[in-house]
Design an enzyme around this catalytic site. Structure first.
Site, short mmCIF file in Angstrom:
data_model
loop_
_atom_site.label_atom_id
_atom_site.label_comp_id
_atom_site.label_asym_id
_atom_site.label_seq_id
_atom_site.Cartn_x
_atom_site.Cartn_y
_atom_site.Cartn_z
N ASP A 1 5.93 2.46 2.14
CA ASP A 1 5.09 1.28 2.38
C ASP A 1 4.27 1.63 3.62
OD1 ASP A 1 3.99 -1.12 3.18
OD2 ASP A 1 5.80 -2.30 2.84
N HIS A 2 2.97 1.87 3.42
CA HIS A 2 2.14 2.38 4.52
C HIS A 2 2.00 1.37 5.66
CE1 HIS A 2 -0.38 5.16 6.46
NE2 HIS A 2 -0.99 5.68 5.41
N ARG A 3 2.33 0.09 5.41
CA ARG A 3 2.31 -0.89 6.50
C ARG A 3 3.41 -0.61 7.51
NH1 ARG A 3 3.08 -6.18 2.93
NH2 ARG A 3 4.77 -4.80 2.25
N ALA A 4 4.50 -0.03 7.03
CA ALA A 4 5.68 0.18 7.88
C ALA A 4 5.89 1.63 8.26
CB ALA A 4 6.93 -0.36 7.17
N PRO B 1 0.85 -1.20 0.00
CA PRO B 1 0.00 0.00 0.00
C PRO B 1 0.88 1.25 0.00
CG PRO B 1 0.03 -0.99 2.18
CD PRO B 1 0.82 -1.90 1.30
#
Length: 456
Positions: free
Chosen positions: A428-431, A250
């Site tokens: 990376d929007h997860r991180a 994402p």
């Protein structure tokens, strides 16, 4: 006993390679450490180093052969006392036949260890410059070990999965096996019988979207109005990895402008002060060299953004290793400036020039372009004002750098002209969340606009 030379896996994603050149011919004596062949991957040309000694009895795959599968036999070495002329090429193994649906589970499980044992018995010659795997499997089904270490482990009954490699990039070598013998490493044990109910399977991932087929695309154009140019290995790898990145990561984007006038002035002064070496300046700094340094220092200042995402945990890196996208014929590659925050600008500049030149010649080693904790993609030299780059895992960020151009800005309530560069951070929007990405970009802007801080 003849020893098979197998097509090495030079990276975890490598499935096939091109056998570019044999550096030994049939009948030549081979010593451990001799370079015997050159293998072309999608990114570079690598040398294959012999581990076993003997005579090259048979070249099974001729040089120039493309798409040779990993672990396919490419040559045969005759051992001491063997007649090289009597050695023949091994027959290609038939593809395993599908098991009958009604086969009993117990029989299927009993067959598996035999097949695995047979697979382990063939030594493999690989390039010494592989990926840092810590002794773990490169291909997913066998530990990362030299053929000699494999043979010694088998003779001693040592489980390679329990041995920590000390060779280049975590490879298990002879001394590791000797140490394992002394330390009483775990012995290979037969597979345990299944007990209890099997673990619940993981939920199936959603299928990835696919585009139109080749035929569907071709039908949109008149026959003879185009030329078909087959994809090479590099283009296929770029297409696969970027498709995976956009479909599984994402992306989130943060853009801001940086004033460059102070940086350009400092750069000119540093280049003018460069000492001469062999009649040439010892270094010549570019704006990109200073961007690399500024991003590395920004990651040091905002360590929560210097991470990689895994499903099990967040990997928080102790060093800022900055990859730099370099355009080469047929694609691009990302050589990495390791621990860039602790290197001087002149070190970064000279290292970058060396790696860029070797990248264009496809002479980089895998450890010089694999890994890294972030990356820079600079299209400013083409006059591009701004763009957004695709995050390349295992990175969680990538900085897209546009051209520096004179713009009218407001200073102290009055219009003024300044050299301004737009940069976009893809995360990376997860991180890396939006606020954290903005904090990292603000730290970067601080080093660019007050560049003397990079010299302290």
């Amino acid at each position: 006993m003849p020893v098979n030379i197998l097509m090495p896996a030079l990276s975890p994603t490598m499935e096939k390679g091109n056998l570019a050149k044999w550096l030994k011919k049939e009948g030549d004596a081979i010593k451990s450490g001799d370079i015997i062949a050159e293998i072309e991957t999608d990114k570079a040309t690598m040398e294959v180093e012999a581990v076993d000694e003997g005579v090259l009895a048979k070249i099974v795959v001729p040089e120039g052969t493309a798409d040779v599968a990993v672990n396919e036999v490419i040559g045969v070495i005759a051992g001491e006392g063997e007649d090289a002329k009597s050695v023949s090429a091994p027959a290609k193994a038939d593809a395993p036949k599908a098991e009958a649906p009604k086969q009993e589970p117990a029989k299927a499980e009993a067959a598996a260890p035999k097949a695995e044992a047979k697979h382990e018995s063939t030594p493999q010659v690989t390039a010494e410059s592989g990926l840092n795997t810590g002794g773990k499997s490169v291909s997913g089904d066998r530990p990362f070990a030299s053929p000699l270490a494999r043979r010694l482990a088998k003779e001693a009954g040592i489980d390679l999965g329990k041995v920590q490699g000390s060779g280049p990039h975590g490879r298990i070598v002879e001394k590791d096996i000797e140490a394992a013998k002394q330390g009483g490493a775990a012995k290979t044990a037969p597979a345990a019988a299944p007990a209890g109910a099997p673990a619940a399977p993981k939920p199936a991932a959603a299928p990835l979207a696919t585009g139109p087929s080749d035929e569907q695309t071709k039908k949109l154009f008149a026959p003879g109005s185009y030329e078909e140019i087959p994809h090479d290995g590099m283009r296929k790898t770029i297409a696969r990895r970027l498709t995976e990145a956009k479909q599984t990561i994402p992306h989130f984007y943060v853009t801001l402008d940086c004033e460059l006038d102070a940086l350009l002035k400092l750069r000119a002064e540093l280049n003018a002060a460069a000492p001469e070496k062999d009649g040439k300046p010892a270094y010549k700094l570019s704006v990109n060299d200073m961007v690399i340094k500024a991003l590395a220092l920004a990651l040091k200042a905002v360590p929560d953004a210097n991470v990689s995402w895994t499903d099990g945990a967040m990997l928080k890196h102790k060093h800022a290793d900055v990859g730099v996208a370099v355009s080469i014929p047929g694609g691009l590659i990302t050589p990495i400036i390791r621990d860039a925050c602790h290197k001087t600008l002149s070190q970064i500049s000279n290292e970058m020039k060396d790696m860029a030149a070797r990248a264009k010649a496809r002479k980089l080693k895998p450890e010089e372009y694999q890994g890294g904790t972030t990356a820079v993609s600079n299209l400013g030299m083409f006059g591009v004002k701004d763009f957004a780059a695709v995050v390349n895992p295992p990175h969680a960020t990538i900085l897209a750098v546009g051209a520096g151009e004179q713009r009218v800005i407001v200073k102290g309530g009055q219009p003024a002209v300044a050299t301004v560069m737009s940069v976009t951070l893809s995360t990376d929007h997860r991180a890396v969340d939006g606020a954290l990405g903005a904090e990292l970009l603000q730290a970067f802007k601080g080093y660019i606009e007050k560049p003397m801080a990079m010299l302290v």
